[in-house]
Scaffold this motif. Structure first.
Motif, PDB file in Angstrom:
ATOM      1  N   ASN A 153      34.468  16.493  -0.749  1.00  0.00           N
ATOM      2  CA  ASN A 153      33.555  17.458  -0.453  1.00  0.00           C
ATOM      3  C   ASN A 153      33.846  17.994   1.051  1.00  0.00           C
ATOM      4  O   ASN A 153      33.308  17.414   2.075  1.00  0.00           O
ATOM      5  N   LEU A 154      34.577  19.230   1.305  1.00  0.00           N
ATOM      6  CA  LEU A 154      34.881  19.773   2.580  1.00  0.00           C
ATOM      7  C   LEU A 154      33.922  20.757   3.151  1.00  0.00           C
ATOM      8  O   LEU A 154      34.208  21.404   4.361  1.00  0.00           O
ATOM      9  N   LYS A 155      33.108  20.654   2.571  1.00  0.00           N
ATOM     10  CA  LYS A 155      32.254  22.131   3.019  1.00  0.00           C
ATOM     11  C   LYS A 155      31.595  21.658   4.438  1.00  0.00           C
ATOM     12  O   LYS A 155      31.291  22.600   5.242  1.00  0.00           O
ATOM     13  N   ALA A 157      33.163  19.766   6.596  1.00  0.00           N
ATOM     14  CA  ALA A 157      34.314  19.192   7.557  1.00  0.00           C
ATOM     15  C   ALA A 157      34.283  19.688   8.901  1.00  0.00           C
ATOM     16  O   ALA A 157      34.878  19.139   9.917  1.00  0.00           O
ATOM     17  N   LEU A 270      33.928  11.575   6.263  1.00  0.00           N
ATOM     18  CA  LEU A 270      35.268  11.952   5.616  1.00  0.00           C
ATOM     19  C   LEU A 270      36.337  11.312   6.507  1.00  0.00           C
ATOM     20  O   LEU A 270      37.365  10.929   5.598  1.00  0.00           O
ATOM     21  N   SER A 283      42.672  16.670  -1.107  1.00  0.00           N
ATOM     22  CA  SER A 283      42.085  17.894  -1.784  1.00  0.00           C
ATOM     23  C   SER A 283      40.807  18.092  -1.632  1.00  0.00           C
ATOM     24  O   SER A 283      40.148  17.080  -1.824  1.00  0.00           O
ATOM     25  N   GLY A 284      40.439  19.358  -1.481  1.00  0.00           N
ATOM     26  CA  GLY A 284      38.919  19.525  -1.590  1.00  0.00           C
ATOM     27  C   GLY A 284      38.289  19.722  -3.029  1.00  0.00           C
ATOM     28  O   GLY A 284      39.209  20.067  -3.749  1.00  0.00           O
ATOM     29  N   VAL A 294      40.784  26.573  -2.748  1.00  0.00           N
ATOM     30  CA  VAL A 294      40.080  25.723  -1.796  1.00  0.00           C
ATOM     31  C   VAL A 294      40.967  25.638  -0.565  1.00  0.00           C
ATOM     32  O   VAL A 294      42.131  25.350  -0.788  1.00  0.00           O
ATOM     33  N   ALA A 297      42.781  20.796   3.880  1.00  0.00           N
ATOM     34  CA  ALA A 297      41.859  19.667   4.462  1.00  0.00           C
ATOM     35  C   ALA A 297      42.299  19.949   6.106  1.00  0.00           C
ATOM     36  O   ALA A 297      43.464  20.381   6.169  1.00  0.00           O
TER      37      ALA A 297
END
Length: 367
Positions: A153-155, A157, A270, A283-284, A294, A297
């Motif tokens: 979950n890259l929200k 990041a 992360l 991958s997100g 998406v 990263a």
């Protein structure tokens, strides 16, 4: 979301259309309220642990027209691998592990049984106790074979990281109520924030009360409830479900942002996962309500990929700037070199004299 190569696998999304071949893996319930605003007529097979299945069944028991049967769930034991047969006849090996003591945030590991290499490692929420996972030999065995694709979950990041001092947070919650001469109400989403509730209870034993539906949902996690129900302490902090809270007299609402914590993975979390797994690809996670592509990263995560090759453009540019000089500079250098050849005196090499001896050493000794 669905992996492209295995479309029948679904991660943390409950489809509205029933498909007998779909296999839904539930690792957390953070967005389940928004997902189930409109209910499916029939649920696909859901793979999850007992605590999360109990929470989901309790939540849906209050919804009219919902009838969940034991056949709708495949109960997974934590750290216990099991085989999963796909519609094409192939078999994958699956394991689900909890990233904290409560067991409400899971990681999903899927690998090929032939070579033991992970195809997918999926982590959608904050894993607050990775040390707990690393203390399990079976977890270390699974990640030792390498990872093809890491889903994160890259929200959060790009958000700055700040350490959460729960001692200070607990003191702030109590002080907030004292300043207003009233009890402190903390309104939380029904799912996903159990970790911060447990941290408050550990630091304020007997002073935290779980109220209404939040107490029933939290109890499904099987944790010791005595720290919330001690009659010898006067409660001063009350936890409510924010969707069903009704303002109470002599109560003040504590701002949610002052808890300084959320289920969203932090930059450090992360980095920990990427550096631990060293996957081939990152991958997100595509949320069920998201649209579009998406974003990739960020670079600070990509550098932990096993196949990552750093850009050599800056180094090449620096080398090129040193080797390729302007034409005027080269011409001046050549002229200066020619002038030096004219003005400098000629130096002739001097040969060393070589002494030759006629006869041997015995002749010299006779003199």
């Amino acid at each position: 979301m669905r992996p492209k190569e295995h479309y029948e696998l679904i991660f943390d999304v409950i489809p509205r259309l029933y498909d007998i071949n779909s296999k839904v893996f539930i690792t957390n319930l953070n967005s389940i309220e928004e997902q189930l605003k409109s209910l499916p007529l029939k649920f696909c097979k859901m793979y999850t642990t007992r605590p999360l299945s109990d929470q989901l069944k309790l939540y849906l028991s209050n919804r009219s027209g919902v009838c969940l049967s034991p056949c709708d769930f495949h109960i997974v034991e934590e750290m216990q691998p099991f085989m999963l047969r796909l519609i094409n006849g192939r078999v994958l090996e699956v394991m689900m592990c909890a990233g904290n003591e409560l067991g409400n945030s899971l990681v999903l590991l899927i690998r090929r049984p032939q070579d033991g290499r992970l195809i997918y490692f999926y982590s959608a929420v904050q894993q607050d106790d990775l040390g707990r996972l690393l203390g399990q030999s079976i977890f270390n065995e699974w990640i030792a074979g390498g990872t093809d694709l890491l889903f994160l979950n890259l929200k959060g990041a790009e958000r700055s990281f700040s350490h959460v001092d729960f001692d200070a947070v607990a003191a702030d919650v109590v002080q907030y109520g004292k300043e207003h001469n009233s009890g402190t109400v903390v309104k939380l989403p029904l799912f996903g924030w159990e970790h911060v509730v447990r941290q408050l209870a550990l630091r304020l034993p007997g002073k935290v009360r779980l109220m209404g539906s939040y107490e029933r949902i939290y109890r499904c996690l099987g944790q010791d409830m005595r720290r919330f129900e001690d009659p010898y302490y006067a409660a001063c902090v009350y936890i409510y479900d924010q969707s069903s809270y009704v303002p109470q007299p002599n109560m003040v609402e504590f701002p949610l942002k002052r808890l300084l914590w959320s289920p969203l993975p932090t930059r450090i979390n992360l980095i920990q996962l990427c550096s631990l797994l060293r996957p081939d690809h990152i991958s997100g996670i595509v949320q069920y309500h998201d649209k579009g592509n998406v974003p990739p990263a960020p670079t600070y995560l990509q550098r932990y990929r096993a196949t990552f090759k750093g850009s050599s453009a800056p180094a090449d540019a620096a080398n090129e700037s040193r080797t390729q000089q302007p034409a005027a500079f080269v011409a001046n250098a050549n002229a200066s070199e020619a002038l030096n050849r004219k003005t400098m005196p000629t130096v002739f090499p001097v040969r060393r004299a070589q002494i030759c001896y006629d006869g041997d050493e015995s002749d010299e000794s006779d003199l």
